[in-house]
Design an enzyme around this catalytic site. Structure first.
Site, PDB file in Angstrom:
ATOM      1  CD  GLU A   1      54.791-101.003 126.368  1.00 33.92           C
ATOM      2  OE1 GLU A   1      54.231-100.079 125.738  1.00 33.92           O
ATOM      3  OE2 GLU A   1      55.997-101.031 126.571  1.00 33.92           O
TER       4      GLU A   1
ATOM      5  CB  SER B   1      57.877 -93.908 101.460  1.00 36.30           C
ATOM      6  OG  SER B   1      58.717 -94.595 102.367  1.00 36.30           O
TER       7      SER B   1
ATOM      8  CB  SER C   1      57.486 -96.450 111.769  1.00 36.64           C
ATOM      9  OG  SER C   1      56.645 -97.574 111.777  1.00 36.64           O
TER      10      SER C   1
ATOM     11  CG  ASP D   1      53.047 -95.030 120.501  1.00 36.84           C
ATOM     12  OD1 ASP D   1      53.484 -95.302 121.637  1.00 36.84           O
ATOM     13  OD2 ASP D   1      52.588 -95.885 119.727  1.00 36.84           O
TER      14      ASP D   1
END
Length: 388
Positions: A33, A67, A129, A174
């Protein structure tokens, strides 16, 4: 899910023309991380939860976005001409950023789109996300407009759009984990070179459980950029005494030898985390290759301690989730995952303990924090795909 999003798209935008359905996963980082922008290694995997998209090309220049996660915003409209980030554009800045980035890379999107999205990743949870939306948009553009790009290119375009269009100085992890996901495998990625290998994650009698703190955070306005700057400064100080391009090149021993060159105790701790976390990631992958899940778990625990004490990105919510997890019999390892300051933890929990884990950690968390956490037992899935 595929039928639900398709039905909603047709209700909103009509059912004529070539309508296509897509999916891109979310991701969780098992260990490694805040190493991705320090030239270190990361070990993320794609999940079977993620973002569904329904898209159709238009004959004009108009962009229409909807969305199902933000239905109160209705259909948001703009144009493919003069794309720029706008506060009132809300979540659509992510797909718009990718359309813009394709143009910057010489791939002009010449007509508009109707695009509907639905994500079953908890929003603001740190399961990426935003990167899921970026990779999904890139995959849709590649498919609809016939651009010759690989999934690895899609990861780089997604990162470029988040850095340059949305102003978040994120690393590559990511987008790479999402674009390159492979079921039942995590990706051992050297972020300095983009060399990677797939490592099978065989948890035998255990599951990956994501605990979502429900403390929302925004990456752009968090201390993320501050941590990044602290590491860059520490690197510049170290470069005066040792020939390195990134903190990820140092071993623990080398760091201890040269750390005196770093002019502040805070920067020294930030750099220490980057170096030691990178080494923990190397050891963790070796442990998994030898089916040594116990050692992997201990390294996860040590990672959290370092993120809490040296990098200072955890906060009371994540610390509570992890410390309560450590008390539960059957927890092999637990740590915060993602940028920190809210978001999620990832735990490896023995099958027979999963139910008790959710109950015990959930009730202790609510008692201490005052609101509840959500728990997701997840599986490792594939990268983006077209579903219909």
């Amino acid at each position: 899910m595929k039928e639900q999003v398709l039905t909603r798209f047709k209700e909103l935008f009509g059912d004529e023309g070539d309508i296509r359905v897509y999916f891109a996963p979310g991701r969780v980082n098992l260990i490694g991380e805040h190493t991705d922008y320090n030239g270190g290694h990361v070990f993320p995997c794609a999940l079977t939860i993620g973002t569904y998209g329904v898209a159709r090309k238009r004959a004009d220049k108009k962009l229409r976005f909807y969305s199902m996660n933000f239905e109160q915003l209705g259909v948001l409209e703009s144009s493919i001409e003069g794309l720029k980030p706008e506060k009132e554009a809300e979540w659509t800045n992510y797909p718009k950023g990718v359309i813009w980035a394709f143009g910057e890379k010489g791939m002009q999107v010449d007509t508009g789109l109707d695009l509907l999205l639905f994500g079953n990743i908890p929003n603001g949870s740190g399961l990426s996300s935003s990167a899921s939306v970026e990779v999904l948009t890139g995959y849709i553009l590649k498919d609809l407009f016939g651009f010759g790009v690989t999934n690895q290119d899609l990861a780089l375009i997604g990162q470029f759009s988040e850095n340059k269009f949305n102003g978040v100085n994120c690393g590559i992890m990511d987008q790479f984990a999402i674009a390159m996901g492979k079921a039942e495998h995590a990706i051992f990625l050297d972020t300095a070179t983009l060399k990677y290998e797939y490592a099978p994650v065989r948890l035998k009698d255990a599951k990956i459980v994501i605990s979502c703190s429900n403390k929302k955070r925004g990456l752009g306005d968090s201390k993320y950029n501050e941590r990044r700057a602290e590491c860059e400064e520490a690197l510049a100080e170290l470069q005066k005494v040792v020939d390195i391009k990134s903190l990820g090149e140092l071993s623990e021993e080398q760091f201890e030898e040269y750390k005196g060159a770093i002019g502040s105790e805070v920067r020294m701790r930030r750099a220490k985390h980057a170096v030691y976390e990178n080494q923990r990631t190397l050891k963790a992958v070796e442990a998994l290759k030898e089916n040594d899940v116990e050692t992997f778990g201990k390294l996860m625990n040590a990672s959290h301690v370092s993120l809490r004490d040296d990098y200072e990105v955890t906060g009371i919510e994540l610390d509570t989730l992890v410390e309560e997890a450590w008390k539960v019999d059957g927890v092999i390892g637990s740590r915060m995952t993602g940028a920190g300051f809210g978001g999620c933890t990832v735990s490896i929990v023995k099958d027979e303990a999963v139910e008790h884990f959710i109950e015990a950690v959930g009730s202790a968390y609510e008692k201490k924090i005052g609101y509840s956490a959500d728990f997701y037992v997840v599986e490792i899935g594939d990268g983006p795909s077209r579903l219909a």
